[in-house]
Design a protein around this motif. Sequence first.
Motif, PDB file in Angstrom:
ATOM      1  N   GLY A 111       1.649   6.832   9.962  1.00 30.18           N
ATOM      2  CA  GLY A 111       2.041   7.959   9.126  1.00 30.18           C
ATOM      3  C   GLY A 111       2.796   7.512   7.883  1.00 30.18           C
ATOM      4  O   GLY A 111       2.612   8.070   6.800  1.00 30.18           O
ATOM      5  N   ALA A 115       1.696   8.216   4.165  1.00 33.04           N
ATOM      6  CA  ALA A 115       2.622   8.945   3.296  1.00 33.04           C
ATOM      7  C   ALA A 115       2.915   8.158   2.026  1.00 33.04           C
ATOM      8  O   ALA A 115       3.041   8.742   0.936  1.00 33.04           O
ATOM      9  N   THR A 119       2.172   9.571  -1.585  1.00 35.71           N
ATOM     10  CA  THR A 119       3.295   9.666  -2.514  1.00 35.71           C
ATOM     11  C   THR A 119       2.931   9.033  -3.856  1.00 35.71           C
ATOM     12  O   THR A 119       3.194   9.608  -4.925  1.00 35.71           O
ATOM     13  N   LEU A 143      10.727  14.647  -0.878  1.00 32.07           N
ATOM     14  CA  LEU A 143      10.629  13.874   0.368  1.00 32.07           C
ATOM     15  C   LEU A 143      11.961  13.831   1.109  1.00 32.07           C
ATOM     16  O   LEU A 143      11.999  13.934   2.341  1.00 32.07           O
TER      17      LEU A 143
END
Length: 186
Positions: A111, A115, A119, A143
């Motif tokens: 994950g 991510a 991002t 975030l």
Amino acid sequence: MERSGDRGAHLQHANPSAQGAATEEELRHKQNASSLAEQARADASGDGDAASGGVSARDPNRPTSEVLGDMSHQITRLVRDEVQLALAESRTKGKRLGLAAGMGGIAAVLGLLGAMALTATVIAAIALVLPTWLSALIVGAALVLAALVAAGGLAVEVRRARPPLPEETIDNVQEDIAIVKGHRNT
């Protein structure tokens, strides 16, 4: 209150996936503790049977020393088996927690990598209309906010999961204590 015979059936049929995770030794300890607890309760309640010659714990012809000796032996055996049941239950829960922790670690790493890629994509997309430093600041703040919300949810779940005790064994021991106290008062 449920009787120990019902408890044995409950141990075997309550959760099929839990039974699959338990080892044969753990199941044997659970069944042994249940059958011994049932035998001790039957003896304590005065229910004689043909296997014991029809003699009950309340037989007025039975010597007191024999009754006390039987009771001492049964209580010792019951406590020992409840401890074995608690250990087996704790081992099973520990194995499940270990497996869950490993799976959680793998999920977290994957994950995190995903991510990070997303991002960078979001920062690059916002950088098309705003300066790059401002787009990175906006995404970073979003975030951090999401992380705070997730940490709050984690704290709630950790409080709900505690304490990681062998609850079934504790219930059984409390039931046994209540039965013994009930017989002392009569």
